[in-house]
Scaffold this active site. Sequence first.
Site, short mmCIF file in Angstrom:
data_model
loop_
_atom_site.label_atom_id
_atom_site.label_comp_id
_atom_site.label_asym_id
_atom_site.label_seq_id
_atom_site.Cartn_x
_atom_site.Cartn_y
_atom_site.Cartn_z
N SER A 145 -3.99 -0.70 -5.54
CA SER A 145 -4.92 -0.41 -4.44
C SER A 145 -6.23 -1.15 -4.69
O SER A 145 -6.64 -1.34 -5.85
CB SER A 145 -5.19 1.09 -4.38
OG SER A 145 -6.31 1.35 -3.55
N TYR A 158 -6.30 9.31 -7.75
CA TYR A 158 -5.50 8.23 -7.15
C TYR A 158 -5.90 6.88 -7.73
O TYR A 158 -5.04 6.09 -8.16
CB TYR A 158 -5.68 8.25 -5.63
CG TYR A 158 -4.98 7.13 -4.92
CD1 TYR A 158 -3.59 7.12 -4.78
CD2 TYR A 158 -5.70 6.06 -4.38
CE1 TYR A 158 -2.94 6.08 -4.13
CE2 TYR A 158 -5.07 5.02 -3.72
CZ TYR A 158 -3.69 5.03 -3.59
OH TYR A 158 -3.05 4.00 -2.95
N1 LIG Z 1 -2.01 2.24 3.41
C1 LIG Z 1 -3.03 1.96 2.61
O1 LIG Z 1 -4.19 1.92 3.02
C2 LIG Z 1 -2.78 1.67 1.15
C3 LIG Z 1 -3.80 1.02 0.44
C4 LIG Z 1 -3.60 0.74 -0.90
C5 LIG Z 1 -2.41 1.05 -1.51
N2 LIG Z 1 -1.43 1.69 -0.80
C6 LIG Z 1 -0.18 2.00 -1.51
O2 LIG Z 1 0.88 1.41 -0.80
C7 LIG Z 1 2.08 2.13 -1.04
C8 LIG Z 1 2.75 2.47 0.28
O3 LIG Z 1 1.85 3.23 1.04
P1 LIG Z 1 1.93 3.35 2.64
O4 LIG Z 1 0.63 2.93 3.15
O5 LIG Z 1 3.15 2.73 3.15
O6 LIG Z 1 1.97 4.94 2.75
P2 LIG Z 1 3.03 5.95 3.40
O7 LIG Z 1 3.29 5.54 4.81
O8 LIG Z 1 2.47 7.29 3.10
O9 LIG Z 1 4.38 5.70 2.58
C9 LIG Z 1 4.51 6.12 1.25
C10 LIG Z 1 5.93 5.87 0.84
O10 LIG Z 1 6.11 6.29 -0.52
C11 LIG Z 1 7.22 7.19 -0.54
N3 LIG Z 1 7.14 8.14 -1.65
C12 LIG Z 1 6.13 8.97 -1.98
N4 LIG Z 1 6.48 9.71 -3.05
C13 LIG Z 1 7.74 9.34 -3.40
C14 LIG Z 1 8.64 9.71 -4.41
N5 LIG Z 1 8.35 10.67 -5.30
N6 LIG Z 1 9.84 9.09 -4.47
C15 LIG Z 1 10.16 8.13 -3.60
N7 LIG Z 1 9.36 7.73 -2.59
C16 LIG Z 1 8.16 8.34 -2.51
C17 LIG Z 1 7.16 7.89 0.80
O11 LIG Z 1 8.36 8.59 1.06
P3 LIG Z 1 8.39 9.77 2.18
O12 LIG Z 1 8.46 9.09 3.51
O13 LIG Z 1 9.59 10.55 1.83
O14 LIG Z 1 7.11 10.55 2.02
C18 LIG Z 1 6.92 6.68 1.69
O15 LIG Z 1 8.11 5.94 1.85
C19 LIG Z 1 1.68 3.35 -1.88
O16 LIG Z 1 1.93 3.08 -3.24
C20 LIG Z 1 0.18 3.45 -1.63
O17 LIG Z 1 -0.49 4.08 -2.72
C21 LIG Z 1 -1.59 1.99 0.52
#
Ligand SMILES: NC(=O)c1ccc[n+]([C@@H]2O[C@H](COP(=O)([O-])OP(=O)(O)OC[C@H]3O[C@@H](n4cnc5c(N)ncnc54)[C@H](OP(=O)(O)O)[C@@H]3O)[C@@H](O)[C@H]2O)c1
Length: 253
Positions: A145, A158
């Site tokens: 992140s 986080y």
């Molecule tokens: N969006 C942002 O602004 C942002 C910025 C920086 C970093 N990130 C990082 O990017 C990654 C993806 O985030 P996103 O934005 O796509 O968020 P999201 O829409 O909340 O998706 C998160 C994903 O992680 C899965 N997940 C969470 N816990 C899990 C577990 N124990 N086992 C397997 N899968 C799990 C979720 O599954 P479920 O659908 O079952 O919940 C979902 O598929 C994350 O690592 C997040 O920290 C996001």
Amino acid sequence: MVENRTALVTGANRGLGRSTALALAARGVDVVVTHRGDAEGAEETARQVRAAGAASAVLRLDISDVSSFTDFVDQLGGLLEHWGGASGLDVVVNNAGVGVFGPLEAVTLDDFHTVFDTNVRGTFFLIQSLVPLLAQGASIINVSSSLTRHTSPATSVYSASKAAVEALSRTLAAELGTRGIRVNSIAPGPTATDFNGGAMRDDAQMRQGLAEQTALGRVGEPEEIGDAIATLASDGLRWATAQRLEVSGGVFL
Ligand SMILES: NC(=O)c1ccc[n+]([C@@H]2O[C@H](COP(=O)([O-])OP(=O)(O)OC[C@H]3O[C@@H](n4cnc5c(N)ncnc54)[C@H](OP(=O)(O)O)[C@@H]3O)[C@@H](O)[C@H]2O)c1
């Protein structure tokens, strides 16, 4: 361009995992899509990967459940054999992650465990479990992140978990480099997904505030992160390892 390669993307049932799967598929990479319970979302990602002309399969994986990894790797190994030509996994994207946000006094022990058990313990032991399946020259990309560089209140646990992801990525790059395996982290800035309750997508005030603090003047879109990850996985960046690539439009510079 990467061709005839096989990738594993965790948490690819929605959000950045889905956009990453589709960006890889657009570059000819076959994708194993994992989910922890949203089979429907994962099947939809797989359908879109196939529509882009790549092969896809869906497996269930909860990365906080380390005891399930042996069975998962067995299943994945069987799948790769079934796919024929695949000599192993060429790309692993550790995308699955959670954010629990709150000020110091509000964070519970459960919150702490949820974040670290998922983002750090899950990522580390999944990589350890996958080593026997990695092809020579494979690329591992761990999703971090932009919050490891800049500071916002109420993000301590986080941010710390993602800093750990970056640190372990560098060390594993040194360890796995002897097998020609690259390990890098990618650090998205605020991106419009379901993350944090969908705030970066749905909360106009937050979007505006973040846009004003971003060199390129807006929050990111999931496709922009997927493209960056697929690019980092490609041969064009074959000499890059132990790196942190921030893809944030220049947030909080
Ligand atoms: N969006 C942002 O602004 C942002 C910025 C920086 C970093 N990130 C990082 O990017 C990654 C993806 O985030 P996103 O934005 O796509 O968020 P999201 O829409 O909340 O998706 C998160 C994903 O992680 C899965 N997940 C969470 N816990 C899990 C577990 N124990 N086992 C397997 N899968 C799990 C979720 O599954 P479920 O659908 O079952 O919940 C979902 O598929 C994350 O690592 C997040 O920290 C996001």
